[in-house]
Design a protein around this motif. Sequence first.
Motif, PDB file in Angstrom:
ATOM      1  N   GLY A 103       0.771  -1.238   0.000  1.00 33.63           N
ATOM      2  CA  GLY A 103       0.000   0.000   0.000  1.00 33.63           C
ATOM      3  C   GLY A 103       0.801   1.285   0.000  1.00 33.63           C
ATOM      4  N   THR A 104       2.102   1.204  -0.198  1.00 34.01           N
ATOM      5  CA  THR A 104       2.938   2.401  -0.215  1.00 34.01           C
ATOM      6  C   THR A 104       3.013   2.958  -1.630  1.00 34.01           C
ATOM      7  OG1 THR A 104       4.224   1.509   1.623  1.00 34.01           O
ATOM      8  CG2 THR A 104       5.224   3.296   0.364  1.00 34.01           C
ATOM      9  N   ARG A 105       2.937   4.272  -1.743  1.00 32.48           N
ATOM     10  CA  ARG A 105       3.073   4.918  -3.047  1.00 32.48           C
ATOM     11  C   ARG A 105       4.509   4.756  -3.543  1.00 32.48           C
ATOM     12  NH1 ARG A 105      -1.045   9.024  -3.958  1.00 32.48           N
ATOM     13  NH2 ARG A 105      -2.468   8.947  -2.199  1.00 32.48           N
ATOM     14  N   VAL A 106       4.648   4.619  -4.868  1.00 37.10           N
ATOM     15  CA  VAL A 106       5.953   4.364  -5.455  1.00 37.10           C
ATOM     16  C   VAL A 106       6.208   5.347  -6.596  1.00 37.10           C
ATOM     17  CG1 VAL A 106       7.412   2.609  -6.527  1.00 37.10           C
ATOM     18  CG2 VAL A 106       5.662   1.907  -4.905  1.00 37.10           C
ATOM     19  N   VAL A 107       7.430   5.877  -6.653  1.00 37.40           N
ATOM     20  CA  VAL A 107       7.892   6.681  -7.786  1.00 37.40           C
ATOM     21  C   VAL A 107       9.001   5.878  -8.447  1.00 37.40           C
ATOM     22  CG1 VAL A 107       9.037   8.821  -8.494  1.00 37.40           C
ATOM     23  CG2 VAL A 107       7.277   8.873  -6.716  1.00 37.40           C
ATOM     24  N   ILE A 108       8.829   5.606  -9.752  1.00 35.56           N
ATOM     25  CA  ILE A 108       9.757   4.738 -10.460  1.00 35.56           C
ATOM     26  C   ILE A 108      10.286   5.406 -11.719  1.00 35.56           C
ATOM     27  CG2 ILE A 108      10.128   2.437 -11.424  1.00 35.56           C
ATOM     28  CD1 ILE A 108       6.837   3.042  -9.881  1.00 35.56           C
ATOM     29  N   PRO A 109      11.588   5.680 -11.763  1.00 33.14           N
ATOM     30  CA  PRO A 109      12.172   6.108 -13.028  1.00 33.14           C
ATOM     31  C   PRO A 109      12.375   4.868 -13.908  1.00 33.14           C
ATOM     32  CG  PRO A 109      13.691   6.498 -11.185  1.00 33.14           C
ATOM     33  CD  PRO A 109      12.517   5.755 -10.660  1.00 33.14           C
ATOM     34  N   PHE A 110      11.717   4.844 -15.046  1.00 32.14           N
ATOM     35  CA  PHE A 110      11.851   3.710 -15.963  1.00 32.14           C
ATOM     36  C   PHE A 110      12.835   4.065 -17.057  1.00 32.14           C
ATOM     37  CE2 PHE A 110       8.140   1.955 -13.995  1.00 32.14           C
ATOM     38  CZ  PHE A 110       8.287   0.592 -14.182  1.00 32.14           C
ATOM     39  N   GLY A 111      13.736   3.149 -17.346  1.00 33.65           N
ATOM     40  CA  GLY A 111      14.722   3.352 -18.397  1.00 33.65           C
ATOM     41  C   GLY A 111      14.674   2.229 -19.409  1.00 33.65           C
ATOM     42  N   SER A 112      15.440   1.174 -19.129  1.00 32.53           N
ATOM     43  CA  SER A 112      15.563   0.085 -20.095  1.00 32.53           C
ATOM     44  C   SER A 112      14.435  -0.933 -20.013  1.00 32.53           C
ATOM     45  CB  SER A 112      16.907  -0.624 -19.911  1.00 32.53           C
ATOM     46  OG  SER A 112      16.976  -1.208 -18.632  1.00 32.53           O
ATOM     47  N   THR A 113      13.527  -0.772 -19.071  1.00 29.76           N
ATOM     48  CA  THR A 113      12.382  -1.675 -18.974  1.00 29.76           C
ATOM     49  C   THR A 113      11.093  -0.922 -19.289  1.00 29.76           C
ATOM     50  OG1 THR A 113      12.128  -1.282 -16.606  1.00 29.76           O
ATOM     51  CG2 THR A 113      13.518  -3.149 -17.258  1.00 29.76           C
TER      52      THR A 113
END
Length: 168
Positions: A103-113
């Motif tokens: 239930g935790t909010r997530v910030v994800i920098p996406f690069g090669s995926t």
Amino acid sequence: GGGVVFLMIRRPPRSTLFPYTTLFRSKNREVRLVIFGGPGDRKTGERICRSVLSQRKGSDDSPDLIKNLAGKTSLRQLCAGLKACRIVLTNDTGPMHVASAVGTRVVIPFGSTSWELTGPGLPGQDRHALVSVPTPCAPCYLKECPIDFPCMENLKPEKILQEILNRI
């Protein structure tokens, strides 16, 4: 309660230093940083801790402002730690999915995926921030980039920071 967690980004952009200290001045909220990762991430965690603490010299922050727990937690402790946090900054990893599941909010920098294939949560959820920049070669799914990771190098730390601030 809870702080902001920075999980290890496998290949953080080398050309910029993430403006961690801006978080401490944000919205007059108490923010603490916790770095999780495996044993191989320990040195990177120590480098981030030193950088943050050197930027904060002379401030009134307590010594437990940032903790490096890389290589020091069991899976159960990692799950509990992620649940206790307001937000998690991580790359496309297993702990990203664990944070989302608890239930935790997530910030994800996406690069090669690809966030469409491997992003957290359910399609259409707006709890999480999936941050990327258009790059002709992405997603390539390569662990070693032959052209110096433009998908990550071109991500502006300020853009990631804004996504974090929008969610805490």
